[in-house]
Design an enzyme around this catalytic site. Structure first.
Site, PDB file in Angstrom:
ATOM      1  N   LYS A  99       0.830  -1.202   0.000  1.00  0.00           N
ATOM      2  CA  LYS A  99       0.000   0.000   0.000  1.00  0.00           C
ATOM      3  C   LYS A  99       0.874   1.264   0.000  1.00  0.00           C
ATOM      4  O   LYS A  99       2.008   1.215   0.490  1.00  0.00           O
ATOM      5  CB  LYS A  99      -0.948  -0.025   1.196  1.00  0.00           C
ATOM      6  CG  LYS A  99      -0.269   0.056   2.580  1.00  0.00           C
ATOM      7  CD  LYS A  99      -0.529   1.379   3.242  1.00  0.00           C
ATOM      8  CE  LYS A  99       0.110   1.507   4.601  1.00  0.00           C
ATOM      9  NZ  LYS A  99       0.152   2.836   5.146  1.00  0.00           N
ATOM     10  N   HIS A 133      -5.078  -0.485   7.144  1.00  0.00           N
ATOM     11  CA  HIS A 133      -4.900  -1.273   8.370  1.00  0.00           C
ATOM     12  C   HIS A 133      -6.203  -1.376   9.180  1.00  0.00           C
ATOM     13  O   HIS A 133      -6.633  -2.467   9.558  1.00  0.00           O
ATOM     14  CB  HIS A 133      -3.833  -0.650   9.274  1.00  0.00           C
ATOM     15  CG  HIS A 133      -2.505  -0.482   8.624  1.00  0.00           C
ATOM     16  ND1 HIS A 133      -1.996  -1.371   7.723  1.00  0.00           N
ATOM     17  CD2 HIS A 133      -1.558   0.473   8.760  1.00  0.00           C
ATOM     18  CE1 HIS A 133      -0.794  -0.974   7.324  1.00  0.00           C
ATOM     19  NE2 HIS A 133      -0.517   0.150   7.937  1.00  0.00           N
ATOM     20  N   ASP A 178      -0.624  -5.821   3.053  1.00  0.00           N
ATOM     21  CA  ASP A 178      -0.889  -4.931   4.175  1.00  0.00           C
ATOM     22  C   ASP A 178      -0.198  -5.621   5.338  1.00  0.00           C
ATOM     23  O   ASP A 178      -0.676  -6.649   5.830  1.00  0.00           O
ATOM     24  CB  ASP A 178      -2.395  -4.797   4.435  1.00  0.00           C
ATOM     25  CG  ASP A 178      -2.686  -3.835   5.581  1.00  0.00           C
ATOM     26  OD1 ASP A 178      -1.856  -3.756   6.506  1.00  0.00           O
ATOM     27  OD2 ASP A 178      -3.732  -3.171   5.561  1.00  0.00           O
ATOM     28  N   HIS A 179       0.931  -5.085   5.766  1.00  0.00           N
ATOM     29  CA  HIS A 179       1.780  -5.861   6.689  1.00  0.00           C
ATOM     30  C   HIS A 179       1.090  -6.157   8.015  1.00  0.00           C
ATOM     31  O   HIS A 179       1.505  -7.051   8.739  1.00  0.00           O
ATOM     32  CB  HIS A 179       3.126  -5.164   6.911  1.00  0.00           C
ATOM     33  CG  HIS A 179       3.044  -3.932   7.755  1.00  0.00           C
ATOM     34  ND1 HIS A 179       2.848  -2.685   7.224  1.00  0.00           N
ATOM     35  CD2 HIS A 179       3.118  -3.762   9.090  1.00  0.00           C
ATOM     36  CE1 HIS A 179       2.807  -1.797   8.202  1.00  0.00           C
ATOM     37  NE2 HIS A 179       2.966  -2.418   9.343  1.00  0.00           N
TER      38      HIS A 179
END
Lengths: 345, 517
Positions: free
Chosen positions: B172, B264, B201-202
């Protein structure tokens, strides 16, 4: 009866009693925990298992203490060590050790333990000694350090969800006895550290035989050679046993010769596979260094999987897998015992 | 090994049944942006830690796309990055195993010659190994280059239909708003099939986020309560104590809503709100997440959103500047450094249960958590109490202390009847003392295995933009005088405070309050 209660320190609280009853030990442990909880230590009293330890007579107290200290860093368990004493009474030490967390994301933890030293008669009923001390509802793991069986082994095994042994505690001519001892337990509950150390090797072998050409060679294999340092002989033999079992071979002979372990297996098509466990080509290498499968002039060679060497944590990591099924272990062990002529011993 | 005489067919792999985790197939990871901050801090260390864990395939190569490095200098750079940021200390034996697997391809992203050269290097590697390896392209570069780079890869035969197979990993932001996200997805779709695209998306790689699924679907006690009957509301907080550092160039264009809420926070919301998937198949899980996002009621920017911007204040005993005084922030910037939303999900499970989302810079502490606040008991039998017992709360902490806490009411000791909330704690750090892998380790490993469960699909990205787009549009109305309170001008909040007063009012209007920070 002599009882000493130390002042509660930040790191350790301890009580020791001689000629005591198991219920009293349990009450003392509970009291220590209550007292401990009153102090703000920044730790959570979280436990994930009951760890019962029944060391054989060949395990000295200092070695065991060092191993347990390493375990406490990884497994917040209630540890109950049961040893044989000369006197026909029960002596006990209970203690809480804490690591204090500092800073965000660095939680402290505590670990409580009981050391029970009992005479032979009580040891034969060791399950009744530890029952009052277990944390209800948590899994119970029995660890059997050393190569000799404790008198407490069988009664404690009745309480255990998993039984941890390490065949690698034995070497050379003592290995068959170590395998036989593991096989005599309920193998479905046995977690053999020598087998668990093979986790990466097994992934490595399985990945290599994703290749259909490699599997085709397996069907024609006539020689398997393993290179391993001496302390890893048990693991290397289990690896050989696993390969043989899963390849559908029967190990007909396995013996310790001057150059190392040698043997012979029969393939499903009646062809013969020779097995050889040899020292590493380079003396300084540790662990299982190399595996080679030969089929005539063709060969599959596997080198040790590259991974972080961390022997100090290997046992703790293995213990962490107590609830992981080990489906290949039983056939590997059975194949080895066939070759050693120990299957029904 | 000679394979010339191998038969076409062979029996199934007899060893596969006994391994707890399969190794990825032979792979080459091509890293665009290999000298950037993300590569140095996260990606190169993650590769090293995967190697240390024995989770990389035996035939693994890393090809760094660079402009000003040769192989030796990039390897030295990689070694320094690993030494500084890997979970494990740099071990010479491991480094010696990794170093020869690292190569470089030199060029600039806009130059077609780079991609021809890259394709040639990949084929060369396969020839050296004697077998083809899958190729993964990690674009750790500005999103502005995503579409063109994907197109160039495809034109070099490395995109749609490539053989050996390829994957594209991007991180992202996926677009700047719904329209640009759709454009980006469409552009990438021309070059790579959706199944080849792994959007990172970590947060989804974090242990606690994955544990949220286990907590919900692996525990019989929670799922029966996980609905409007038992739950009063949900709070999702992503709080940061840091400012923007040297990222003003990016941050002032993005703001908190784009930077955190759109991705997130809405990913966390979708995991909390999703229906149980039939199985943990990647597409089944992502179908359910997308459905939850599609069920979000369109937001009214005036009544459902608050934006704030920090002014000077004190954090942890240190005086810090206001946002407009930060390096490179334009004077009079109206960028949101704080955003709070009130979100309703229009479906049977969640009707009438608001989800409150907030994120901000320069808040009192760093904390990411999901708080499930349960309804009070329907009848209060303890008449002597001055106030009813506090509601039960299940708080799932994502960072910094990964774990979960269940708050229950308990009687305080004594003859009088008094009730106080107590907490039942589960912390990863104390229950499982082993180290959790870093999020990027998990995500890289999953990408190597081709498991897309923890990656965001195009429709999820667009659904999330659809949620925030009306608010972004309202907030973008710069220059216009504020039409209504909360619209147009960000609400000031002092650095070190819990956010603007308008955010408190957002919940107070519903008779609720934020959990304290």
């Amino acid at each position: 009866m002599a009882v000493t209660v130390s002042a509660l320190a930040a790191e350790r609280s301890e009580w020791h009693g001689e000629d005591v009853g198991a219920n009293e030990v349990a009450e003392r442990l509970m009291a220590l925990n209550r007292e401990h909880a009153r102090h703000e230590h920044g730790h959570a009293a979280t436990r994930t298992l009951n760890l019962l330890v029944a060391p054989g007579g060949d395990v000295d107290a200092d070695t065991l203490a060092a191993q347990l200290a390493g375990l406490a860093d990884r497994h917040p368990s209630r540890t109950i060590v049961v040893r044989e004493g000369a006197a026909p009474r029960l002596d006990a030490t209970v203690a809480i050790d804490c690591t204090i967390g500092t800073g965000a994301g660095c939680a402290g933890h505590c670990h409580d333990m009981a050391l029970l030293v009992a005479g032979a008669e009580r040891l034969a009923h060791a399950d009744s000694l530890v029952r009052p001390l277990r944390v209800a509802g948590l899994p119970t793991v029995l660890w059997l350090p050393g190569t000799r069986a404790s008198r407490a082994q069988d009664p404690l095994a009745t309480l255990a969800d998993a039984i941890v042994v390490d065949s690698a505690a034995a070497s050379g001519a003592a290995l068959p006895a170590a395998f036989r001892r593991a096989a005599a337990l309920d193998v479905s509950r046995v977690r053999d550290v020598a087998w668990l150390r093979l986790r990466r090797w097994r992934r490595h072998v399985a990945a290599r035989f994703d290749d259909p050409a490699a599997r085709a060679l397996l069907a024609r294999a006539d020689r398997v050679e393993l290179r391993s340092c001496a302390p890893q002989q048990a693991s290397a033999l289990l690896l050989a046993g696993w390969i043989a079992a899963r390849a559908g071979w029967t190990i007909e002979q396995l013996a310790l010769e001057p150059g190392g372990w040698s043997g012979r297996a029969r393939r499903a098509d009646a062809g013969t596979v020779t097995l050889a466990l040899r020292p590493p080509e380079v003396p300084d290498l540790t662990g299982i260094h190399a595996l080679a499968l030969h089929a005539g002039a063709e060969r599959i060679a596997l080198r040790a999987p590259v991974a972080s060497p961390n022997p100090a944590r290997a046992f703790a990591a293995a213990l962490g897998m107590f609830d992981t099924p080990t489906p290949g272990y039983e056939p590997a062990l059975a194949a080895l015992l066939d070759g050693l002529g120990e299957r029904d011993a | 090994m000679s394979t010339a005489q191998a038969p076409v067919t062979a029996p199934a792999n007899p060893f596969a049944q006994d391994v707890d985790e399969r190794l990825p197939p032979p792979s080459t990871l091509v890293l665009f942006g290999a000298t950037g901050d993300l590569a140095a801090r996260k990606l190169l260390p993650a590769i090293y830690d995967l190697l240390a864990d024995g989770r990389l395939p035996e035939r693994f190569r890393l090809l760094a796309v660079v402009r000003n490095h040769d192989e030796a200098s990039f390897r030295a750079h990689a070694r320094d990055a690993i030494d500084a940021h890997a979970r494990r200390p740099l071990d010479d034996r491991l480094w010696e195993a990794l170093e020869p697997r690292i190569g470089v391809v030199t060029g600039t992203y806009g130059d077609p010659a780079l991609y021809a050269s890259l394709a040639s290097r990949l084929d060369e590697g396969d020839r050296e190994d004697g077998e083809p390896s899958q190729r993964l392209f990690y674009l750790a570069i500005s999103p502005a280059f995503f579409a063109d780079t994907a197109r160039s890869l495809c034109e070099a035969g490395l995109g749609r239909g490539a053989d050996p197979p390829t994957r594209l990993l991007i991180e992202k932001p996926f677009g700047h708003d719904l329209a640009t996200a759709r454009e980006l997805n469409a552009a990438i779709d021309e070059s790579f099939e959706e199944r080849q695209v792994f959007r990172i998306d970590h947060y989804l790689g974090k242990e606690t986020v994955q544990n949220l699924l286990v907590l919900r679907f692996g525990n019989g006690i929670f799922e029966p309560l996980w609905n409007r009957t038992a739950i009063d509301h949900v709070q999702i907080t992503v709080a940061e104590d840091l400012g923007i550092g040297h990222r003003a160039g990016y941050y002032d264009r993005a703001g908190a809503l784009r930077d955190v809420i759109q991705n997130h926070a809405l990913q966390l919301l979708s995991l909390v709100a999703m229906e149980p998937p039939a199985s943990f198949d990647a597409d089944l899980v992502r179908d359910e997440k997308a459905k939850a996002l599609h069920a979000v009621r369109p937001l009214d920017p005036a009544s459902d959103a608050v934006r704030g911007q920090y002014t000077a204040g004190w954090i942890a005993g240190e005086q810090v500047s206001g946002y407009r005084d930060e390096e490179d922030v334009p004077a009079g910037s109206r960028t949101d450094t704080y955003a709070a939303l009130r979100v309703e999900i229009d479906n049977w499970r969640w009707a009438g249960v608001p989800f409150y989302l907030r994120t901000g810079k320069r808040l009192p502490l760093r904390a990411t958590e999901i708080a499930i606040v349960f309804r009070p008991v329907p009848h209060q039998p303890f008449r002597s109490l001055d106030a009813p017992p506090p509601p039960n709360e299940l708080v799932i902490s994502v960072q910094p202390n990964e774990g979960a806490t269940l708050q229950i009411a308990a009687k305080t000791p004594g003859t009088a009847l008094a009730v106080r909330p107590v907490q039942m704690d589960f912390q990863y750090g104390t229950s499982f003392l082993r180290e959790s892998p870093e999020a990027y380790e998990r995500l890289l490993h999953d990408a190597l295995l081709g498991d897309a469960t923890l990656f965001t699909r195009a429709d999820e990205v667009e659904a999330a933009w659809q949620v925030v787009d009306p608010v972004l549009a309202a907030w973008a109305n710069e220059g216009a005088p504020p039409a209504e309170p909360g619209v147009g001008e960000p609400q000031p909040y002092a650095a070190g405070s819990a956010g603007p007063a308008a955010a408190d009012a957002l919940l107070a209007a519903d008779g609720r309050a934020w959990r304290s920070l």
